[in-house]
Design a protein around this motif. Structure first.
Motif, mmCIF file in Angstrom:
data_model
loop_
_atom_site.group_PDB
_atom_site.id
_atom_site.type_symbol
_atom_site.label_atom_id
_atom_site.label_comp_id
_atom_site.label_asym_id
_atom_site.label_seq_id
_atom_site.Cartn_x
_atom_site.Cartn_y
_atom_site.Cartn_z
ATOM 1 N N ALA A 171 16.668 1.980 -0.083
ATOM 2 C CA ALA A 171 17.294 3.423 -0.118
ATOM 3 C C ALA A 171 17.148 4.247 -0.752
ATOM 4 C CB ALA A 171 18.719 2.187 -0.825
ATOM 5 N N LYS A 172 16.179 3.561 -2.670
ATOM 6 C CA LYS A 172 15.950 4.829 -3.825
ATOM 7 C C LYS A 172 14.927 5.750 -3.617
ATOM 8 C CE LYS A 172 16.213 0.522 -6.560
ATOM 9 N NZ LYS A 172 16.297 -0.784 -7.266
ATOM 10 N N GLY A 173 14.641 5.785 -2.310
ATOM 11 C CA GLY A 173 13.791 6.945 -2.016
ATOM 12 C C GLY A 173 11.981 6.662 -2.093
ATOM 13 N N ASN A 174 11.990 5.159 -2.288
ATOM 14 C CA ASN A 174 9.989 5.114 -1.950
ATOM 15 C C ASN A 174 10.155 4.815 -0.507
ATOM 16 O OD1 ASN A 174 10.809 4.702 -4.707
ATOM 17 N ND2 ASN A 174 11.566 2.638 -4.999
ATOM 18 N N TYR A 175 8.421 5.114 -0.753
ATOM 19 C CA TYR A 175 8.218 5.286 0.567
ATOM 20 C C TYR A 175 6.661 4.105 0.660
ATOM 21 C CZ TYR A 175 10.240 9.573 2.315
ATOM 22 O OH TYR A 175 11.411 10.369 2.559
ATOM 23 N N THR A 176 6.274 3.409 1.113
ATOM 24 C CA THR A 176 4.766 2.145 1.441
ATOM 25 C C THR A 176 4.040 2.700 2.901
ATOM 26 O OG1 THR A 176 6.230 0.847 2.087
ATOM 27 C CG2 THR A 176 6.190 1.212 -0.181
ATOM 28 N N ILE A 177 3.293 2.785 2.507
ATOM 29 C CA ILE A 177 2.409 2.735 3.261
ATOM 30 C C ILE A 177 2.058 1.316 4.036
ATOM 31 C CG2 ILE A 177 0.687 3.793 5.609
ATOM 32 C CD1 ILE A 177 1.489 6.261 4.505
ATOM 33 N N ASN A 178 1.355 0.121 4.936
ATOM 34 C CA ASN A 178 1.295 -0.806 5.471
ATOM 35 C C ASN A 178 1.275 -1.968 3.378
ATOM 36 O OD1 ASN A 178 0.468 -0.633 7.737
ATOM 37 N ND2 ASN A 178 -1.414 0.354 6.999
ATOM 38 N N PHE A 217 2.585 13.715 3.112
ATOM 39 C CA PHE A 217 3.392 11.794 3.569
ATOM 40 C C PHE A 217 2.163 11.893 5.228
ATOM 41 C CE2 PHE A 217 5.221 9.260 5.467
ATOM 42 C CZ PHE A 217 5.158 7.846 4.286
ATOM 43 N N ALA A 218 1.875 13.518 5.637
ATOM 44 C CA ALA A 218 0.763 13.062 6.745
ATOM 45 C C ALA A 218 -0.782 13.009 6.528
ATOM 46 C CB ALA A 218 1.278 14.470 7.738
ATOM 47 N N GLN A 219 -0.861 13.274 5.419
ATOM 48 C CA GLN A 219 -2.418 13.211 4.760
ATOM 49 C C GLN A 219 -2.690 11.809 4.758
ATOM 50 O OE1 GLN A 219 -4.775 14.922 4.991
ATOM 51 N NE2 GLN A 219 -6.256 13.717 3.864
ATOM 52 N N ALA A 220 -1.181 11.097 3.685
ATOM 53 C CA ALA A 220 -1.141 9.846 3.195
ATOM 54 C C ALA A 220 -1.728 9.160 4.903
ATOM 55 C CB ALA A 220 -0.292 9.437 2.520
ATOM 56 N N LEU A 221 -0.793 9.220 5.593
ATOM 57 C CA LEU A 221 -0.870 8.261 6.907
ATOM 58 C C LEU A 221 -1.986 8.592 7.578
ATOM 59 C CD1 LEU A 221 2.487 9.470 8.970
ATOM 60 C CD2 LEU A 221 1.939 7.542 7.975
ATOM 61 N N ARG A 222 -2.738 10.698 7.383
ATOM 62 C CA ARG A 222 -4.217 9.769 7.925
ATOM 63 C C ARG A 222 -5.330 8.961 7.011
ATOM 64 N NH1 ARG A 222 -3.403 15.847 7.424
ATOM 65 N NH2 ARG A 222 -2.322 16.506 9.710
ATOM 66 N N GLU A 223 -4.695 8.590 5.927
ATOM 67 C CA GLU A 223 -5.481 8.448 4.596
ATOM 68 C C GLU A 223 -5.538 6.660 5.207
ATOM 69 O OE1 GLU A 223 -5.221 9.627 0.936
ATOM 70 O OE2 GLU A 223 -5.930 11.564 0.802
ATOM 71 N N ALA A 224 -4.623 6.436 5.445
ATOM 72 C CA ALA A 224 -3.780 5.183 5.555
ATOM 73 C C ALA A 224 -4.436 4.456 7.233
ATOM 74 C CB ALA A 224 -2.794 4.149 5.475
ATOM 75 N N ALA A 225 -4.456 5.510 8.363
ATOM 76 C CA ALA A 225 -5.070 5.653 9.543
ATOM 77 C C ALA A 225 -6.748 4.816 9.225
ATOM 78 C CB ALA A 225 -5.041 6.396 10.569
ATOM 79 N N GLY A 226 -7.143 6.104 8.234
ATOM 80 C CA GLY A 226 -8.992 5.869 7.906
ATOM 81 C C GLY A 226 -8.861 4.295 7.195
ATOM 82 N N LYS A 227 -8.587 3.858 6.688
ATOM 83 C CA LYS A 227 -8.416 2.689 5.638
ATOM 84 C C LYS A 227 -8.723 1.613 6.818
ATOM 85 C CE LYS A 227 -6.962 3.771 1.131
ATOM 86 N NZ LYS A 227 -5.746 3.884 0.236
ATOM 87 N N GLY A 228 -7.998 1.497 8.181
ATOM 88 C CA GLY A 228 -7.659 0.876 8.763
ATOM 89 C C GLY A 228 -9.040 0.356 9.743
ATOM 90 N N GLY A 229 -9.576 1.072 9.806
ATOM 91 C CA GLY A 229 -11.054 1.353 10.287
ATOM 92 C C GLY A 229 -11.179 1.577 11.870
ATOM 93 N N GLN A 230 -10.350 1.753 12.486
ATOM 94 C CA GLN A 230 -10.370 2.007 13.494
ATOM 95 C C GLN A 230 -10.177 3.468 14.342
ATOM 96 O OE1 GLN A 230 -7.648 -0.125 15.964
ATOM 97 N NE2 GLN A 230 -7.813 -2.044 15.072
#
Length: 144
Positions: A67-74, A86-99
């Motif tokens: 509700a405060k406007g904070n975002y987290t990915i995994n 944010f799209a770039q942050a999603l790609r980076e998080a997907a790359g960290k997933g190792g798949q």
């Protein structure tokens, strides 16, 4: 004085026809409504499923919006500058997933008091990142 002296008394007659009619109606009703122990059965062959269990769990990116406007990915906090960032942050998080090469399922967990635009931003960022599978987490029951 007896005026009936010359008249002969008739014997009472019992009419059995209405009685037989009622008995026949009851008999027909009982024959129609009786269940029998042996039924004529229809033989049906139902199809069976031969599906295998999923061998591996799909790759997931859990995006949380509060509700405060904070975002987290995994579970890792991410600062939101714009949708492309944010799209770039999603790609980076997907790359960290190792798949690599697998398109992840983006699961959006939004607080009930989060602004609608914040959820739209996550959806737009997932589209820009090329992730087609997007779902929303929902709480069932009376969770207050």
């Amino acid at each position: 004085m007896n005026f009936r002296k010359g008249q002969r008394r008739e014997d009472p007659e019992i009419n059995l026809i209405p009685f037989i009619d009622v008995l026949l109606v009851i008999l027909i009703f009982l024959m129609v409504s009786t269940t029998y122990s042996k039924f004529t059965e229809l033989q049906i062959t139902l199809p069976t499923a031969d599906a295998q269990k999923a061998t591996e769990k799909p790759f997931e990116l859990n995006v949380t919006v509060d509700a405060k406007g904070n975002y987290t990915i995994n579970g890792e906090p991410v600062s939101f500058r714009d949708v492309n960032g944010f799209a770039q942050a999603l790609r980076e998080a997907a790359g960290k997933g190792g798949q690599a090469g697998k398109s992840p399922v983006v699961i959006v967990n939004a607080d009930q008091f989060a602004m609608h635009q914040m959820v739209i931003n996550v959806m737009e960022a997932a589209r820009i990142a090329g992730y087609e599978k997007l779902t929303f987490a929902a709480q069932t029951g009376g969770g207050k």
